[in-house]
Design a protein around this motif. Structure first.
Motif, PDB file in Angstrom:
ATOM      1  N   ARG A 170       0.805  -1.136  -0.065  1.00  0.00           N
ATOM      2  CA  ARG A 170      -0.137   0.182  -0.159  1.00  0.00           C
ATOM      3  C   ARG A 170       1.026   1.148   0.123  1.00  0.00           C
ATOM      4  O   ARG A 170       0.626   2.407  -0.971  1.00  0.00           O
ATOM      5  CB  ARG A 170      -0.917  -0.046   1.160  1.00  0.00           C
ATOM      6  N   PRO A 171       1.881   1.488   0.843  1.00  0.00           N
ATOM      7  CA  PRO A 171       2.785   2.609   0.848  1.00  0.00           C
ATOM      8  C   PRO A 171       3.447   3.035  -0.234  1.00  0.00           C
ATOM      9  O   PRO A 171       3.773   4.144  -0.390  1.00  0.00           O
ATOM     10  CB  PRO A 171       3.683   2.529   1.629  1.00  0.00           C
ATOM     11  N   PHE A 172       3.495   1.917  -1.442  1.00  0.00           N
ATOM     12  CA  PHE A 172       4.307   2.282  -2.503  1.00  0.00           C
ATOM     13  C   PHE A 172       3.583   2.479  -3.735  1.00  0.00           C
ATOM     14  O   PHE A 172       4.164   2.533  -4.917  1.00  0.00           O
ATOM     15  CB  PHE A 172       5.146   0.875  -2.645  1.00  0.00           C
ATOM     16  N   LEU A 173       2.018   2.484  -3.448  1.00  0.00           N
ATOM     17  CA  LEU A 173       1.305   3.017  -4.928  1.00  0.00           C
ATOM     18  C   LEU A 173       0.769   4.128  -4.367  1.00  0.00           C
ATOM     19  O   LEU A 173       0.944   4.992  -3.488  1.00  0.00           O
ATOM     20  CB  LEU A 173       0.269   1.646  -4.726  1.00  0.00           C
ATOM     21  N   ASP A 174       0.187   4.720  -5.781  1.00  0.00           N
ATOM     22  CA  ASP A 174      -0.293   6.115  -5.764  1.00  0.00           C
ATOM     23  C   ASP A 174      -1.547   6.098  -5.130  1.00  0.00           C
ATOM     24  O   ASP A 174      -2.313   7.207  -5.080  1.00  0.00           O
ATOM     25  CB  ASP A 174      -0.304   6.638  -7.159  1.00  0.00           C
ATOM     26  N   GLU A 175      -2.333   4.930  -4.767  1.00  0.00           N
ATOM     27  CA  GLU A 175      -3.571   4.672  -4.361  1.00  0.00           C
ATOM     28  C   GLU A 175      -3.576   3.640  -3.662  1.00  0.00           C
ATOM     29  O   GLU A 175      -2.787   2.708  -3.594  1.00  0.00           O
ATOM     30  CB  GLU A 175      -4.805   4.945  -5.448  1.00  0.00           C
ATOM     31  N   ASP A 176      -4.927   3.105  -3.329  1.00  0.00           N
ATOM     32  CA  ASP A 176      -5.044   2.016  -2.557  1.00  0.00           C
ATOM     33  C   ASP A 176      -4.975   0.838  -3.597  1.00  0.00           C
ATOM     34  O   ASP A 176      -5.570   0.871  -4.560  1.00  0.00           O
ATOM     35  CB  ASP A 176      -6.704   1.846  -1.994  1.00  0.00           C
ATOM     36  N   ILE A 195       6.030  -4.518  -8.073  1.00  0.00           N
ATOM     37  CA  ILE A 195       6.336  -5.840  -7.916  1.00  0.00           C
ATOM     38  C   ILE A 195       6.872  -5.996  -6.451  1.00  0.00           C
ATOM     39  O   ILE A 195       7.639  -5.453  -5.943  1.00  0.00           O
ATOM     40  CB  ILE A 195       7.333  -6.366  -8.765  1.00  0.00           C
ATOM     41  N   VAL A 196       6.478  -7.038  -5.599  1.00  0.00           N
ATOM     42  CA  VAL A 196       6.855  -7.480  -4.383  1.00  0.00           C
ATOM     43  C   VAL A 196       7.414  -8.738  -4.531  1.00  0.00           C
ATOM     44  O   VAL A 196       6.694  -9.919  -4.835  1.00  0.00           O
ATOM     45  CB  VAL A 196       5.790  -7.513  -3.281  1.00  0.00           C
ATOM     46  N   LYS A 197       8.718  -9.004  -4.018  1.00  0.00           N
ATOM     47  CA  LYS A 197       9.470 -10.246  -4.267  1.00  0.00           C
ATOM     48  C   LYS A 197       9.839 -10.676  -2.872  1.00  0.00           C
ATOM     49  O   LYS A 197      10.800 -10.055  -2.498  1.00  0.00           O
ATOM     50  CB  LYS A 197      10.757 -10.122  -5.350  1.00  0.00           C
ATOM     51  N   HIS A 208      18.787 -14.576   3.469  1.00  0.00           N
ATOM     52  CA  HIS A 208      19.530 -13.718   3.339  1.00  0.00           C
ATOM     53  C   HIS A 208      19.947 -13.244   1.824  1.00  0.00           C
ATOM     54  O   HIS A 208      20.382 -12.134   1.380  1.00  0.00           O
ATOM     55  CB  HIS A 208      21.235 -14.043   3.821  1.00  0.00           C
ATOM     56  N   ARG A 209      19.510 -14.118   1.115  1.00  0.00           N
ATOM     57  CA  ARG A 209      19.531 -13.754  -0.308  1.00  0.00           C
ATOM     58  C   ARG A 209      18.892 -12.430  -0.844  1.00  0.00           C
ATOM     59  O   ARG A 209      19.204 -11.986  -1.955  1.00  0.00           O
ATOM     60  CB  ARG A 209      18.949 -15.065  -1.229  1.00  0.00           C
ATOM     61  N   ALA A 210      17.852 -12.106   0.035  1.00  0.00           N
ATOM     62  CA  ALA A 210      16.990 -10.934  -0.508  1.00  0.00           C
ATOM     63  C   ALA A 210      17.979  -9.587  -0.189  1.00  0.00           C
ATOM     64  O   ALA A 210      18.005  -8.664  -1.170  1.00  0.00           O
ATOM     65  CB  ALA A 210      15.746 -10.851   0.474  1.00  0.00           C
ATOM     66  N   ARG A 211      18.710  -9.807   0.635  1.00  0.00           N
ATOM     67  CA  ARG A 211      19.883  -8.517   0.901  1.00  0.00           C
ATOM     68  C   ARG A 211      20.651  -8.611  -0.052  1.00  0.00           C
ATOM     69  O   ARG A 211      21.386  -7.548  -0.520  1.00  0.00           O
ATOM     70  CB  ARG A 211      20.448  -8.799   2.648  1.00  0.00           C
ATOM     71  N   THR A 229      14.734  -0.283  -7.737  1.00  0.00           N
ATOM     72  CA  THR A 229      14.309  -0.720  -6.213  1.00  0.00           C
ATOM     73  C   THR A 229      13.644   0.342  -5.740  1.00  0.00           C
ATOM     74  O   THR A 229      14.070   1.463  -5.441  1.00  0.00           O
ATOM     75  CB  THR A 229      15.425  -1.266  -5.372  1.00  0.00           C
ATOM     76  N   ILE A 230      12.304   0.200  -5.299  1.00  0.00           N
ATOM     77  CA  ILE A 230      11.533   1.151  -4.609  1.00  0.00           C
ATOM     78  C   ILE A 230      11.794   0.909  -3.047  1.00  0.00           C
ATOM     79  O   ILE A 230      12.018   2.150  -2.423  1.00  0.00           O
ATOM     80  CB  ILE A 230      10.105   1.160  -4.974  1.00  0.00           C
ATOM     81  N   ASP A 231      11.941  -0.136  -2.565  1.00  0.00           N
ATOM     82  CA  ASP A 231      12.071  -0.353  -1.216  1.00  0.00           C
ATOM     83  C   ASP A 231      12.690  -1.911  -0.912  1.00  0.00           C
ATOM     84  O   ASP A 231      12.519  -2.597  -1.797  1.00  0.00           O
ATOM     85  CB  ASP A 231      10.875  -0.140  -0.359  1.00  0.00           C
ATOM     86  N   PHE A 232      13.135  -1.901   0.014  1.00  0.00           N
ATOM     87  CA  PHE A 232      13.753  -3.243   0.693  1.00  0.00           C
ATOM     88  C   PHE A 232      13.632  -3.406   2.248  1.00  0.00           C
ATOM     89  O   PHE A 232      13.978  -2.481   2.883  1.00  0.00           O
ATOM     90  CB  PHE A 232      15.296  -3.747   0.391  1.00  0.00           C
ATOM     91  N   ASN A 233      12.665  -4.403   2.736  1.00  0.00           N
ATOM     92  CA  ASN A 233      12.505  -4.531   3.984  1.00  0.00           C
ATOM     93  C   ASN A 233      13.153  -5.663   4.402  1.00  0.00           C
ATOM     94  O   ASN A 233      12.874  -6.799   4.042  1.00  0.00           O
ATOM     95  CB  ASN A 233      10.784  -4.921   3.989  1.00  0.00           C
ATOM     96  N   GLU A 234      14.176  -5.620   5.269  1.00  0.00           N
ATOM     97  CA  GLU A 234      15.142  -6.496   5.630  1.00  0.00           C
ATOM     98  C   GLU A 234      14.348  -7.611   6.639  1.00  0.00           C
ATOM     99  O   GLU A 234      14.515  -8.856   6.377  1.00  0.00           O
ATOM    100  CB  GLU A 234      16.244  -5.835   6.717  1.00  0.00           C
ATOM    101  N   GLN A 235      13.357  -7.081   7.604  1.00  0.00           N
ATOM    102  CA  GLN A 235      12.520  -8.115   8.343  1.00  0.00           C
ATOM    103  C   GLN A 235      11.854  -9.006   7.520  1.00  0.00           C
ATOM    104  O   GLN A 235      11.809 -10.157   7.863  1.00  0.00           O
ATOM    105  CB  GLN A 235      11.758  -7.268   9.393  1.00  0.00           C
ATOM    106  N   MET A 236      11.290  -8.544   6.266  1.00  0.00           N
ATOM    107  CA  MET A 236      10.214  -9.202   5.409  1.00  0.00           C
ATOM    108  C   MET A 236      11.023 -10.067   4.592  1.00  0.00           C
ATOM    109  O   MET A 236      10.448 -10.856   3.739  1.00  0.00           O
ATOM    110  CB  MET A 236       9.250  -8.381   5.097  1.00  0.00           C
ATOM    111  N   SER A 237      12.263  -9.671   4.494  1.00  0.00           N
ATOM    112  CA  SER A 237      13.061 -10.426   3.317  1.00  0.00           C
ATOM    113  C   SER A 237      12.514 -10.107   1.923  1.00  0.00           C
ATOM    114  O   SER A 237      12.390 -10.839   0.980  1.00  0.00           O
ATOM    115  CB  SER A 237      13.327 -12.017   3.492  1.00  0.00           C
ATOM    116  N   ALA A 238      11.889  -8.610   1.944  1.00  0.00           N
ATOM    117  CA  ALA A 238      11.074  -8.647   0.565  1.00  0.00           C
ATOM    118  C   ALA A 238      11.530  -7.192  -0.254  1.00  0.00           C
ATOM    119  O   ALA A 238      11.829  -6.189   0.436  1.00  0.00           O
ATOM    120  CB  ALA A 238       9.705  -8.285   1.027  1.00  0.00           C
TER     121      ALA A 238
END
Length: 385
Positions: free
Chosen positions: A20-26, A52-54, A72-75, A95-104
């Motif tokens: 949700r935070p990475f889109l221009d709308e819901d 895309i969320v990987k 760790h491969r996500a990092r 790359t728009i964002d990397f979430n370490e905890q979610m490995s995403a």
């Protein structure tokens, strides 16, 4: 949810909130896409935007939970995209964002692009893709090596890309399993005699062991590590290289060898299907890739260096041997080339046999000194030495 508090496997519902935070709308909907062997990938769409969320799973997806892996491969992928983007701008996904905890990773949506493998299977011509990937290969291989990168900077960079858990996966699936009675191997009944013969071919097993040692010990450049035709996406005028989770400091010739092997398997598939005109297209792709790689190498590194010719000779020789191993493992190993698997019998069995013969010729036919020799051995009728 608090997406920083711990790892939660995403699904088509929970990924809506995550993205949700990475889109221009819901977000409106999410669809799982791709047929990757490692991770789960979603396309999340809003009314006017999409991402895309990987996400890395704690196991090898193609093998299931019986083959656990760290996330760790996500990092590694996030960092490799950053490094390679600096060297080859515009070729990697943004790359728009990397979430370490979610490995995403949250990446730009390349929805208008198709994978090079799918376009090859469909017989679709994509102008410029081979040239773009060749220049990318040269930029990242030379740009992260001692040829161009100052030793102090390279030492710091290497600390972030050690021999990883995915390197062990590669080591097993490419260099070891096809030459043993490994549970991960899979092949058609028609190919079983060829697969068993590999396990008793002492010369081939020795060559595979030698190249496994090179893969483990020659930390020459920060390579992609899995640069096959499914790791390239393209549309008219724009080519991207994706899936960098296997990135590590490895041999110069590994990425080019893997890519050329997958092109060779595509050509064999088209030849056995009778698509001889498209075989010429694939021949051109392979030649264009190598020419672009060599042209960019000359541009980036002074060809007047006294050992330049010897460097290139070792480069093509290593690429040929790695290509041979990749061709064989895509026939009898865990992860196959869809180009050949999509054929009906008996064409599939013939292409599989020729793929193994081509791989053997690259490994045991003597040192390769030219691209033309490499390509002829990989796809030639008389490939068996």
């Amino acid at each position: 949810m608090d997406w920083t508090s711990g790892y939660v496997p995403l699904d088509e519902q929970s990924v809506l909130d995550f993205a949700r935070p990475f889109l221009d709308e819901d977000p409106l909907d999410a669809t799982e896409i791709g047929d990757g062997n490692l991770n789960v990938v979603f396309r999340v769409r809003g009314a006017t935007s999409s991402v895309i969320v990987k996400q890395a799973l704690p196991y090898l997806r193609v093998a299931g939970e019986a083959w656990p892996l760290t996330r760790h491969r996500a990092r590694i992928e996030a960092n490799a995209i950053d490094v390679h983007t600096k060297l080859a701008p515009g070729v990697l996904p943004y790359t728009i964002d990397f979430n370490e905890q979610m490995s995403a990773l949250v990446l730009e949506d390349l929805s208008e692009h198709v994978t090079w493998r799918e376009s090859l299977i469909a017989g679709q011509v994509l102008d410029g893709v081979a040239d773009a990937v060749g220049r990318y290969s040269a930029a990242v291989i030379l740009g992260t090596s001692d040829l161009l990168l100052p030793s102090r900077q390279r030492k710091v960079l290497r600390q972030g890309f050690v021999y990883s858990e995915l390197c062990l996966v590669t080591e097993d699936l490419i260099f070891t399993a096809p030459y043993t009675d490994a549970e991960s191997n899979r092949y058609d009944d028609e190919t079983a005699p060829l697969a068993r013969a590999l396990q008793h071919d002492r010369l081939l097993r020795s060559a595979a062991a030698e190249m496994r040692f090179a893969f483990k010990t020659r930390d020459e450049a920060l390579i992609h590590g899995d640069l096959h035709t499914g790791s390239v996406m393209s549309k008219a005028g724009d080519t991207r290289v994706i899936d960098l989770e296997f990135a590590f400091f490895g041999p110069f010739g590994f990425d080019p060898g893997v890519l050329l092997a997958n092109l060779a398997l595509s050509r064999l598939a088209h030849e056995e299907s009778g698509n001889l005109a498209f075989c010429r297209v694939v021949d051109g792709y392979a030649a264009d890739y190598w020419a672009a790689l060599m042209d960019e190498t000359k541009r980036l590194w002074n060809p007047a260096e006294p050992w330049y010719a010897r460097f290139l000779s070792q480069f093509i020789g290593d690429a040929a041997r790695f290509a041979g191993l990749e061709m064989i493992r895509r026939i009898v190993g865990l992860a196959h080339a869809k180009d050949i698997d999509s054929l009906a019998l008996p064409a599939r069995a013939i292409a599989q046999s020729r793929g193994i013969s081509g791989g053997r010729a690259l490994l045991l036919g003597g040192t390769v000194h030219t691209f033309e020799d490499l390509w002829h051995r990989a796809v030639g009728e008389d490939a068996n030495p």
